[in-house]
Write an enzyme that holds these catalytic residues in place. Structure first.
Site, PDB file in Angstrom:
ATOM      1  N   GLU A  34      80.323  38.285  69.304  1.00 49.21           N
ATOM      2  CA  GLU A  34      80.258  40.078  68.606  1.00 49.21           C
ATOM      3  C   GLU A  34      80.899  40.063  67.420  1.00 49.21           C
ATOM      4  OE1 GLU A  34      83.484  40.935  68.367  1.00 49.21           O
ATOM      5  OE2 GLU A  34      84.564  39.229  69.043  1.00 49.21           O
ATOM      6  N   GLU A  49      83.400  36.110  67.298  1.00 51.69           N
ATOM      7  CA  GLU A  49      82.330  35.824  66.367  1.00 51.69           C
ATOM      8  C   GLU A  49      81.322  35.210  67.971  1.00 51.69           C
ATOM      9  OE1 GLU A  49      82.468  33.993  63.211  1.00 51.69           O
ATOM     10  OE2 GLU A  49      83.437  35.884  61.912  1.00 51.69           O
TER      11      GLU A  49
END
Length: 346
Positions: A170, A313
């Site tokens: 994300e 991430e």
């Protein structure tokens, strides 16, 4: 848009493959249990993949990106423009997750669900913005019902049925605030016990995050018994996409490797919507975010790694995927006592 698909039961774990993997582990040339979690991971993936010797060749890795209305309240050390800038960095291969995805040979893409700054189409980008950002959840619901359904479906659409593993990452300035709010609501935790520094905010901003979350919890108190409504009230487009992806993976039998704090919030929401997905979620690492340990304990989840990371991430999950790959290689390639001519324990 229909969300009934969220409630379809997950596939069952293959008990026969699990037992065959356990039997093989007992015959390998090592003392029982001497490889610790590597043994249990090999057995668990065997059951999820329905084969005595599991594999990890096809890894799907998706980073879902979106902006949050609550970011306007100053809850991050970085400006909101960083979300779009990092999406471009992902597409150019410059971020940590890009390096790790390449090392894994993963099928890597970035999914833009809505950034304040417009992002042009480019290689490696799934460009499907829902809105420039969610609404400020301390003042109103973050998403409309339609936006929520679209975000969930976007996550579902990124799941590939023949993958051996799915990793969701994300990116979104303000998303630790949204994740903290969701977890505080789901588990009835005081905001100060779950809120962390995210991108590295100072004490004043940390206090502001707690106050905003408390305000939001009071505003949306009527939704606390409905996890889907709670997601729409407090979540982000990228968190909702992760929820949709996790549920879909379990429904079609793809193992999920959950990354850190924000993705664990998505996993918690997904579990509250559809508890049958629990066996399909593997937790990759213990984040440096202050509330992550509390949440993992509440979920009775044991992470694979603890490296003091808080990047997001999907980076922690990508590192843990390498450990799982080695666990499966050991399970597949070590000699048995009979093959090696080594005497077993009495």
């Amino acid at each position: 848009m229909n969300t009934d698909w969220l409630y379809q039961a997950a596939q069952t774990i293959d008990a026969q493959s699990t037992q065959a993997a356990l039997k093989r582990q007992a015959c390998l040339t090592k003392p029982p249990g001497s490889l610790g979690q590597l043994e249990s991971l090999a057995v668990r993936f065997a059951g999820m993949q329905g084969r005595a010797i599991a594999r990890m060749e096809q890894i799907t890795l998706r980073v879902f990106a979106a902006d949050h209305g609550v970011a306007a309240q100053g809850v991050s050390a970085f400006p909101q423009s960083v979300t779009a800038q990092m999406v471009e960095n992902f597409c150019q291969g410059g971020a940590a997750i890009c390096v790790l995805a390449q090392s894994l040979g993963a099928d890597f893409k970035v999914v833009n669900l809505g950034c304040v700054r417009e992002i042009n189409d480019r290689v490696g980008l799934v460009n499907t913005p829902i809105a420039p950002a969610t609404q400020d959840f301390s003042q109103t619901c973050a998403m409309s019902d339609s936006q929520l359904a679209t975000a969930l479906s976007a996550g579902r659409g990124q799941v590939v049925c023949d993958a051996d593993l799915f990793i969701g990452g994300e990116m979104g300035i303000g998303n630790t605030t949204a994740a903290s709010a969701l977890l505080a609501a789901l588990f009835e935790l005081p905001s100060e016990s779950i809120v962390g520094r995210g991108t590295g905010v100072d004490d004043a901003a940390l206090q502001k995050k707690c106050e905003l979350i408390d305000r939001a919890l009071a505003l949306h108190a009527g939704k606390c018994n409905d996890p889907l409504a709670l997601l729409g009230a407090l979540g982000g487009f990228e968190i909702a996409a992760l929820v949709g992806a996790y549920i879909r993976c379990a429904q079609i039998g793809v193992p999920v490797l959950v990354d850190g704090f924000i993705t664990t919030a998505a996993a918690a929401v997904a579990l509250n919507i559809n508890p049958s997905i629990q066996p399909w979620l593997v937790y990759s690492h213990l984040s440096n975010e202050s509330g992550h340990q509390t949440v993992l304990a509440t979920l009775d989840a044991t992470p694979i790694l603890s490296l003091d990371m808080r990047l997001g991430e999907g980076s922690g999950a990508a590192l843990a995927a390498g450990v799982i790959r080695q666990a499966l290689l050991l399970h597949a390639s070590m000699a048995t006592f009979a093959e090696a001519g080594v005497a077993g324990a009495d």
